[in-house]
Structures are given as C-alpha cells and as structure tokens.
Design an enzyme around this catalytic site. Structure first.
Site, mmCIF file in Angstrom:
data_model
loop_
_atom_site.group_PDB
_atom_site.id
_atom_site.type_symbol
_atom_site.label_atom_id
_atom_site.label_comp_id
_atom_site.label_asym_id
_atom_site.label_seq_id
_atom_site.Cartn_x
_atom_site.Cartn_y
_atom_site.Cartn_z
ATOM 1 N N TRP A 131 37.020 1.449 -20.467
ATOM 2 C CA TRP A 131 35.846 0.857 -21.098
ATOM 3 C C TRP A 131 35.115 1.886 -21.965
ATOM 4 O O TRP A 131 34.971 3.053 -21.589
ATOM 5 C CB TRP A 131 34.874 0.335 -20.045
ATOM 6 C CG TRP A 131 35.358 -0.878 -19.318
ATOM 7 C CD1 TRP A 131 35.751 -0.952 -18.016
ATOM 8 C CD2 TRP A 131 35.492 -2.203 -19.838
ATOM 9 N NE1 TRP A 131 36.131 -2.225 -17.693
ATOM 10 C CE2 TRP A 131 35.982 -3.021 -18.790
ATOM 11 C CE3 TRP A 131 35.255 -2.776 -21.090
ATOM 12 C CZ2 TRP A 131 36.227 -4.382 -18.954
ATOM 13 C CZ3 TRP A 131 35.503 -4.136 -21.257
ATOM 14 C CH2 TRP A 131 35.982 -4.916 -20.199
ATOM 15 N N GLU A 183 16.151 -15.989 -18.952
ATOM 16 C CA GLU A 183 16.366 -16.503 -17.592
ATOM 17 C C GLU A 183 15.535 -15.795 -16.536
ATOM 18 O O GLU A 183 15.453 -16.270 -15.393
ATOM 19 C CB GLU A 183 17.850 -16.392 -17.221
ATOM 20 C CG GLU A 183 18.777 -17.288 -18.043
ATOM 21 C CD GLU A 183 19.279 -16.644 -19.319
ATOM 22 O OE1 GLU A 183 20.253 -17.157 -19.901
ATOM 23 O OE2 GLU A 183 18.694 -15.615 -19.764
ATOM 24 N N THR A 231 17.772 -20.293 -24.508
ATOM 25 C CA THR A 231 18.444 -19.030 -24.764
ATOM 26 C C THR A 231 18.855 -18.962 -26.235
ATOM 27 O O THR A 231 18.851 -19.975 -26.947
ATOM 28 C CB THR A 231 19.696 -18.883 -23.885
ATOM 29 O OG1 THR A 231 20.639 -19.919 -24.228
ATOM 30 C CG2 THR A 231 19.347 -19.010 -22.409
ATOM 31 N N LYS A 235 37.294 -2.431 -24.614
ATOM 32 C CA LYS A 235 38.304 -2.035 -23.634
ATOM 33 C C LYS A 235 39.505 -1.486 -24.389
ATOM 34 O O LYS A 235 40.295 -2.232 -24.967
ATOM 35 C CB LYS A 235 38.703 -3.194 -22.730
ATOM 36 C CG LYS A 235 39.470 -2.724 -21.497
ATOM 37 C CD LYS A 235 39.551 -3.785 -20.418
ATOM 38 C CE LYS A 235 40.075 -3.209 -19.114
ATOM 39 N NZ LYS A 235 40.115 -4.209 -18.028
#
Length: 537
Positions: A441, A327, A181, A436
């Site tokens: 949000w 992944e 990753t 936030k």
C-alpha cells in the site's frame, strides 16, 4: 437497591436549545453578509423569536410532524431561523447544496420527499434547474430586491402575518435534520439526525479539548450550513451564546479575512483548500488584517499538510485539525496537543498535530485489516476505521448503503487509518484512494502533504493509475504557485527525503487548478477519468 427512574426524564431536544437562545442569548450577535457586501445585524435571541412565527407560518402551509422542509440557502440569518423553527415544530430541516449538479439535486429532493423549499433569491437560477423534477407543495423565496417571483411565497411576509408558535413537546429520538453525503461513489445517501444526536453533539463539541466553544466566542463558519449542519457550529452557538458571523456566498480569501478582522472573530472553521488560499493572502499582505482575536482555525474534510500548520504558526494563528463525516454529524475526533507533548521537539509536535486526533467522548473507534482482524493501536498497522456513538448514523435514509454498517452496529467509514497508542487517529487514505503497488500500500495523502510542502507547489493530488507490472502506480497532479517552476525530477528528489524509491510517482501532470467537489475537496474521480489511461507514457 434502588430501582426505577431516579432523575427527571428531560428530553434532549433542540427545542431546549432554541428556547435557551431566546431566553438567555438576546445580546449574542448574528451578523449576516449579503451578496452585495452589506451586513445585517441581529441576535440569537431575535432569531429564536422569529423562528416561532416562522414555524406557525409553515404549519399554516400544512407542514406537520416529520415533513421535510428543504433549504437552498447560504450561511445567512434566515437559514439559522429555519435551523431553529423546523426541528422545534416537529418537522425535519433538509439542507441542499447549491453547488451540486441539477441531476443530483433532483435525485435528492425526490428521495427525501421534500414538501416545501425555501430559496434565496441569489439561488433562483439553481432552483429552476431542477424545479420541474419534483412537485413542491410550496416554494418560499427570500427576496430583498424587487417583487417575489410568481408562484412563490415571500419569507418575510409569512413571518409578519403569523402568530408565535408554542413549541410542542418532542421525543428526543425523532428526526430533526437531514443531510446527504457527497455521492463520490454512487448516488448521494441521506443521513437523518435525531434531536438527541444534535444536542449531545453540541454539548461535546463545546468541550475545551474539542472545539472549546463558549459565550466569549464569536464563530465564523466558512463551512456551509448546507454541509453537515456547518459542523454543528450554529447549534453550539445557540446553546452556549457564542456570536455568529455568517459570510453568505462570498468566500474569497480577502472578504473572509475582512470579516474575521472586522467582527473580531475568535474561531473559524472550513476545509483545507479554503485555508491554503487564505494563507497565500496573509503571506502576500501580512500587515493588512488584525487577527489578534482569532484564537483557532478548525480544519477538517481532508488531511492538513504540515506546511499549512507551519504557515499559520508564522502568523501567530493556531490550526486545530478535526475529523468527521456527514454520517458522524459530523465531529468524530479532534487533534489537540496533549500536555506531555507541549515541551517536546518541534517535529514530534507537528507530527501529532498533522493527525486527525483522538475520538470525541462517547465515540468508539476500532479498525480492521484486509483479513478482517482488528488492528493493534500502534504506528505500524493499517485498517479501515469503524465508529459508533450517539451521533453516528445507524443506517441511511430509505435503507440504502446497508453494506456501510457492520452486523454489530458500527459504521464503516471507508478511511484507512493507523491508531497510535494514545488512540490518536492517523488517516492514511480513503480506501478508494489507496494505491496498491506490487501488493504494497502507498498512501496518497502522505505523498500529497509532502508535495505541498515544496515551495513551488500550491496544490497536489495523487491518484492510482493502472500498471501492467505492478497493478497500480501513483500519479501526482500538481498545481504550481503563481510564478513558480519545478519539474518531476525535483519533485521526486523532494519526496525522496521521506519515501522509499518504489513509492515515488513515475508520472507528474501539471494543471492550472485541481478540480474540487461541491464541498471543496479535491475531485479525484475527475482526475482518474482524465489521467488513468493505462497506455499513456
């Protein structure tokens, strides 16, 4: 009642893919561009034949079952031969990203315990920057000019001296390939792909409502072969007999466009930053390149702004958005316009195309909100996307990052999404990038995409910065187009057509260019370090 096995238990191994390339695809071209701009030409079949000799040479060096063979290479024919040879002999091909910092490369090769590394001569300086940190048993150089460096073996000489290997029979669940990753939150983590995962990924990626790969295609993966297996395109090409055009290290817009036109490419794939730059080149010289054979541009790695979809539509080119991760091997979803929307209004069609798409067959999706409850599939509720499937990781190498997997076996993606009634994924943000503010949000992705629709804006990245009253507020980092000008008030007015006043950034920072990660995404961690001081005005 019938019990027991009634069909042949044929292993889904990459060996079958390599053998198919050898037997059936000896006319499918493989074009490999060198650093000097010249091109080498071969075929999928010829690469598969050479892979047998390469595998024998690696075995003579002591490479055996499960051993990791690292590659420090560009998109080039030799890399494809290693894609074929290493898994088919029972070892694991481990691709390294040469754009990473030497410390990260040192960590990765040690964590993977690579035994052998193959290095292109143009990347010898990168290799030397971390070579001393890990004891490779053998270093193999792909050398085209001058002698092979001291202490290294020559790639071509090894192949020339070896006899073709008879491929062993392999269990489909054994390891075939390995990628790490990007390590944007902590150290990179290794993802190990099984033969079965990559075979099934190749089959489903070729479906008409996915990437639609066939023997009539010529594919140009701009996405590097060291990044999530070039999104599976090399193996899909080998399976189906599609031609491959491998651009090497030169990925500037003009040279990529030259290859697309000269080699009559039908499909290409890369991250949005590549295609935004290429769109600028096309807008500047719309008659320079004949792209009449180019059927689709697959775009992934970040959300696609509507302005980019509209821009390519102007040139008669179709952008298809896909979603995935290292992944997920990586293809998880593709945004293909449903038949019932083909005659709908322009806004509705663009709204769908700007989303990340419907999950691939065999990929299950769900999302949980902050309370841990599963969200309804509608356009309103948000939650973290979780996925599972036959090519989705069940764990990381060496057991790291266990908190990314749920107790019932789903992978937590870290993407905050809405999922509409069709099952179409709409990524609102990465969990770490959401703003936030006052308990509500704000999506940085939505703000970025609308900012990049402004005619003066070339690139935009939005980050959360601390705020004493609201907790966090959005800050927009802007790179302007050459010769263009705008100011924060004009940008707020532009955003105000789509966003409530409380969602608009108070601060705009103007930069020459937005920093990128080694995989071409905006490097928000750097922007946070640069601009997130709470006491700034």
């Amino acid at each position: 009642m019938i019990n027991g096995l009634t069909m042949d238990d044929y292993p889904l191994s990459l060996t079958a893919v390599v053998e198919r390339a050898e037997r059936f695809h000896n006319t499918a071209k493989v074009v490999s561009r060198r650093p000097d701009g010249s091109v080498d030409r071969t075929t999928l079949g010829a690469c598969a034949i050479r892979a047998r000799r390469l595998a024998s040479a690696l075995a003579e060096l002591g490479v055996g079952d499960g051993d990791r063979v690292a590659t420090l290479l560009w998109n080039q024919a030799e890399h494809l031969e290693l894609y074929f040879a290493v898994p088919a002999m029972g070892a694991v091909v481990h691709t390294l990203n040469p754009r990473l910092h030497p410390d990260e490369l040192a960590f990765i090769v040690e964590d993977a315990q690579d035994r052998v590394i193959v290095v292109d001569e143009s990347l010898l300086e990168v290799f030397e920057s971390f070579r001393h940190t890990h004891q490779f048993e053998h270093v193999i150089s792909i050398t085209r000019e001058g002698p092979t460096p001291d202490g290294m073996l020559d790639f071509e000489s090894l192949i020339d001296a070896a006899e073709p290997m008879v491929w062993p029979t392999l269990d489909e669940r054994r390891a075939a390939a390995m990628c790490y990753t990007s390590g944007t939150t902590g150290r990179p983590k290794g993802v190990v792909y099984s033969h079965r995962a990559l075979v099934l990924h190749s089959l489903t990626a070729a479906l008409p409502d996915a990437l639609g790969v066939s023997a009539r295609d010529t594919l140009l993966p701009v996405v590097p072969m060291f990044h999530a297996n070039a999104w599976g395109l090399p193996y899909a090409a080998a399976l189906l007999g599609a031609g491959l055009v491998l651009p090497g290290s030169r990925l500037d817009s003009a040279s990529v466009l030259d290859l697309l036109a000269d080699e009559q490419v039908t499909m290409t794939a890369g991250v949005p930053t590549v295609w935004m730059a290429m769109l600028d080149a096309l807008d500047a010289e719309p008659q320079r390149w004949d792209l009449s054979r180019l059927d689709r541009l697959i775009v992934g790695g970040a959300a696609v702004p509507r302005s980019m979809l509209e821009g390519y539509d102007r040139h008669g080119l179709t952008v298809v958005q896909a979603w995935g991760m290292t992944e997920t091997a990586p293809l998880g979803a593709v945004s293909r316009l449903p038949a019932d929307l083909e005659e709908s209004g322009t806004d509705e069609r663009y709204k769908f195309r700007a989303r990340q798409g419907v999950a691939m067959p065999f990929v299950d999706i769900r999302a949980r909100n902050d309370s841990g409850d599963f969200i309804e599939w509608n356009d309103r509720e948000m939650g973290e996307l979780e996925v599972r499937g036959p090519w989705v990781a069940a764990e990381y190498h060496n057991g790291k990052g266990a908190d990314s997997f749920t107790p019932d076996g789903w992978f937590r993606t870290g993407d905050i999404v809405r999922i509409d009634h069709r099952g179409c994924i709409w990524i609102c943000d990465r969990a770490k990038d959401m703003v936030k503010s006052g308990g509500e949000w704000i999506s940085s992705v939505d703000l970025e995409n609308h900012l990049m629709a402004h005619p003066a804006v070339a690139e935009a990245a939005v980050i959360a910065v601390p705020d004493a009253r609201w907790g966090e507020r959005p800050l927009a980092v802007i790179a302007l187009r050459d010769g263009a000008a705008t100011d924060p008030d004009q940008l707020r007015e532009h955003l105000g057509t789509e966003f409530a006043r409380w969602q608009l950034p108070e601060r705009f920072e103007f930069v020459t260019a937005i920093p990128r990660t080694a995989t071409g995404k905006f490097k928000k961690i750097t922007l946070r370090e640069q601009f997130s001081a709470a006491d700034r005005p």
